[in-house]
Scaffold this active site. Sequence first.
Site, PDB file in Angstrom:
ATOM      1  N   HIS A  50      37.679  50.189   2.867  1.00 58.19           N
ATOM      2  CA  HIS A  50      36.981  49.607   1.525  1.00 58.19           C
ATOM      3  C   HIS A  50      38.303  49.009   0.864  1.00 58.19           C
ATOM      4  O   HIS A  50      39.310  49.632   0.536  1.00 58.19           O
ATOM      5  CB  HIS A  50      36.447  50.533   1.060  1.00 58.19           C
ATOM      6  CG  HIS A  50      36.831  51.742   0.365  1.00 58.19           C
ATOM      7  ND1 HIS A  50      37.068  52.844   1.380  1.00 58.19           N
ATOM      8  CD2 HIS A  50      37.471  51.984  -0.818  1.00 58.19           C
ATOM      9  CE1 HIS A  50      37.623  53.999   0.462  1.00 58.19           C
ATOM     10  NE2 HIS A  50      38.071  53.316  -0.551  1.00 58.19           N
ATOM     11  N   ASN A  51      37.808  47.862   0.116  1.00 60.82           N
ATOM     12  CA  ASN A  51      38.771  47.354  -0.846  1.00 60.82           C
ATOM     13  C   ASN A  51      40.033  46.667  -0.193  1.00 60.82           C
ATOM     14  O   ASN A  51      40.675  46.020  -1.085  1.00 60.82           O
ATOM     15  CB  ASN A  51      39.272  48.202  -2.073  1.00 60.82           C
ATOM     16  CG  ASN A  51      38.302  48.821  -2.820  1.00 60.82           C
ATOM     17  OD1 ASN A  51      36.952  48.453  -2.642  1.00 60.82           O
ATOM     18  ND2 ASN A  51      38.383  49.846  -3.445  1.00 60.82           N
TER      19      ASN A  51
END
Length: 364
Positions: free
Chosen positions: A259-260
């Site tokens: 994620h991210n």
Amino acid sequence: MAHTIREIAAALGAEAAGDLSLVVSRAAEPRAAGPDALALAMDPKYAGGLAEGQAQAALLWAGADWQGLGLKAAIFAPRGRLAMAGLTVLMDAGPEIAAGVHPMTVIHPEAVIGEGAAIGPFVTIGRGARIGAGARIASHVSIAEGARIGAQALLCQGVRIGARVTIGDRFIAQPGAVVGSDGFSFVTPEKSGVEEIRETLGERSEIRAQSWTRIHSLGAVTIGDDVELGANVCIDRGTIRDTVIGSGSKLDNLVHIGHNVQIGRDCLLCGQVGIAGSARIGDRVVLAGQCGVNDNIFVGDDVIAGGATKIFTNAPAGRVLLGYPAVKMESHVEIQKALRRLPRLAARVAEIEKAVTARLPEAE
């Protein structure tokens, strides 16, 4: 798919000689090539195989004596693998997907399907999804609500596109790829053991029970143009902001993007690469198989990391890395040389200790 030598040469922008009307229907290695095949012998070391096969035409290195090799026609490739790229595009029809929308597909009435799209059976497309013109979607693909996929995409069997994912043009996803799954993000009510050892580099004041609370992923995934995903690639959506894959990047089978993560343009991530959450990867980065990148670090433009390299700290632009933990390539080579010398060095030290001990006066 059958093509004349003239058609293939024109598609490759290459020179050809001999009977250009000769038709071939497949490509083959020289030894296995029959009369209907274009033999791939782009280097002189493959010339011997032509005599063992039955090819009448071949893709050869520049300046090759095609007549001396017993061929009726030849195409000349100054850069062999580049010519192979063009040849495979020409000869690969891709998965067979009938034009139009298969009757066993479920498309939400608010979804928008672009002109000329071909959609196979058992596909589901959610509310508000938009599929670009000329997209080809094989069986058992699911595209969730609000997803956007650009023109000329190819989604192979079993691909999963999550909610609100945005994908550019000419996207390719091999079977089983998943884009937009939840990120792996959890927190404990009190400081966890992981947080503590990160701060202390291994010291723990006490070991106590702890439970994990899930942090949901509110972001999505944004993917640029000309991106390709291998089989079973997994890309997590961001916690708040989107996970991003830059245009032109290619991800091999079993790559995992946390994620991210932000990945730049024209990166090449080979099989089983794992990039932990919130890491940033620059442009044109190459990570060989089984490389790992720690969370919240930056890997600069044009970094190349050899197989199984583990990158735990920021890597400056242009650096070539190897090892666990990652070090400069030349340092890694010296370290490995030193490791191989350790047994001999240990034996010499033992001999010296023995000699020194023998010369010491006995204790009274």
